[in-house]
Write a protein that holds these residues in place. Structure first.
Motif, short mmCIF file in Angstrom:
data_model
loop_
_atom_site.label_atom_id
_atom_site.label_comp_id
_atom_site.label_asym_id
_atom_site.label_seq_id
_atom_site.Cartn_x
_atom_site.Cartn_y
_atom_site.Cartn_z
N SER A 7 0.69 -1.23 -0.09
CA SER A 7 -0.15 0.03 -0.08
C SER A 7 0.77 1.30 0.05
CB SER A 7 -1.00 -0.07 1.30
OG SER A 7 -0.09 0.26 2.37
N LEU A 8 2.07 1.20 0.40
CA LEU A 8 2.74 2.42 0.19
C LEU A 8 2.96 3.16 -1.27
CD1 LEU A 8 6.22 1.44 2.23
CD2 LEU A 8 4.48 3.01 2.87
N ARG A 10 0.82 2.68 -3.46
CA ARG A 10 -0.72 2.98 -3.89
C ARG A 10 -1.01 4.52 -4.13
NH1 ARG A 10 -4.39 -0.09 -0.78
NH2 ARG A 10 -5.76 1.53 -1.33
N ASP A 12 -3.78 6.12 -4.21
CA ASP A 12 -4.96 6.29 -3.11
C ASP A 12 -4.88 5.97 -1.69
OD1 ASP A 12 -5.10 3.83 -3.48
OD2 ASP A 12 -7.06 3.63 -3.57
N ALA A 13 -3.84 5.57 -1.33
CA ALA A 13 -3.43 4.94 0.09
C ALA A 13 -3.43 6.11 0.88
CB ALA A 13 -2.49 4.09 0.24
N VAL A 14 -3.89 6.25 2.23
CA VAL A 14 -3.54 6.97 3.28
C VAL A 14 -3.25 6.37 4.54
CG1 VAL A 14 -5.55 8.53 2.28
CG2 VAL A 14 -5.98 6.79 3.85
N VAL A 15 -2.72 6.93 5.31
CA VAL A 15 -2.35 6.42 6.83
C VAL A 15 -2.64 7.48 7.97
CG1 VAL A 15 0.24 7.45 6.84
CG2 VAL A 15 -0.22 5.41 8.24
N TYR A 20 1.19 5.97 11.89
CA TYR A 20 2.11 6.99 11.19
C TYR A 20 3.29 7.32 12.22
CZ TYR A 20 4.55 11.22 9.03
OH TYR A 20 5.44 11.86 8.51
N GLN A 93 1.09 9.90 2.34
CA GLN A 93 -0.14 9.09 2.55
C GLN A 93 -0.88 9.99 3.66
OE1 GLN A 93 0.30 5.06 3.15
NE2 GLN A 93 1.12 4.76 1.06
N ARG A 94 0.06 10.49 4.94
CA ARG A 94 -0.45 11.15 6.04
C ARG A 94 -1.15 12.47 5.56
NH1 ARG A 94 -3.80 11.14 9.08
NH2 ARG A 94 -3.80 12.84 10.63
N ARG A 96 -2.18 12.96 2.57
CA ARG A 96 -3.49 12.85 1.91
C ARG A 96 -4.67 12.53 3.11
NH1 ARG A 96 -1.52 8.51 -1.09
NH2 ARG A 96 -0.47 9.80 -2.81
#
Length: 108
Positions: A7-8, A10, A12-15, A20, A93-94, A96
Motif C-alpha cells: 500500500s506504500l 498506491r 490513493d492510500a492513506v495512513v 504514522y 499518505q498522511r 492525503r
C-alpha cells in the motif's frame, strides 16, 4: 493497524495518525540501532544521537574529511536512503489522509 507494504506505492492510500507515529518511531529506533551497529562494529567508533548533527570539529566540508571518515559517512548515507524513501511515502499518505497539500512533503 493494518498497513501493508504494497500500500506504500498506491496513489490513493492513506495512513492515519497513530500508525504514522508508531511506524515513524519504530523506523527511527531501527535506523539509530543500525547506525550504532555499523559505527561500533565495522568502524570502531562511538555513536550517540547527537552525532547526526555534529561533524568532527576540524571539518570544513565533507570533501575535506579524511578518506576513512568519507567512507564512514558515505556508508551511513547509503543506509539512510531506504528510510528516507519510506518516510516520504508515508508522509504523502498522511498528508492525503489529513487533506493537506501533498506538496508539504518537501518539509520532510
Amino acid at each position: 493497524m493494518n498497513l501493508r507494504l504494497d500500500s506504500l506505492w498506491r496513489a490513493d492510500a492513506v495512513v492515519h495518525r497513530l500508525p504514522y507515529f508508531l511506524i515513524g518511531a519504530g523506523l527511527l529506533g531501527l535506523k539509530h540501532s543500525l547506525d550504532w551497529a555499523v559505527a561500533t562494529q565495522f568502524f570502531q567508533r562511538t555513536w550517540q544521537p547527537f552525532n547526526y548533527f555534529v561533524l568532527p570539529s576540524q571539518t570544513v566540508g565533507v570533501l575535506m574529511l579524511p578518506e576513512l571518515d568519507r567512507v564512514f559517512y558515505g556508508t551511513l548515507l547509503a543506509l539512510e536512503l531506504p528510510f528516507v524513501v519510506v518516510g516520504v511515502l508515508l508522509t504523502v499518505q498522511r498528508l492525503r489522509a489529513a487533506r493537506l497539500p501533498v506538496a508539504l512533503v518537501l518539509f520532510f
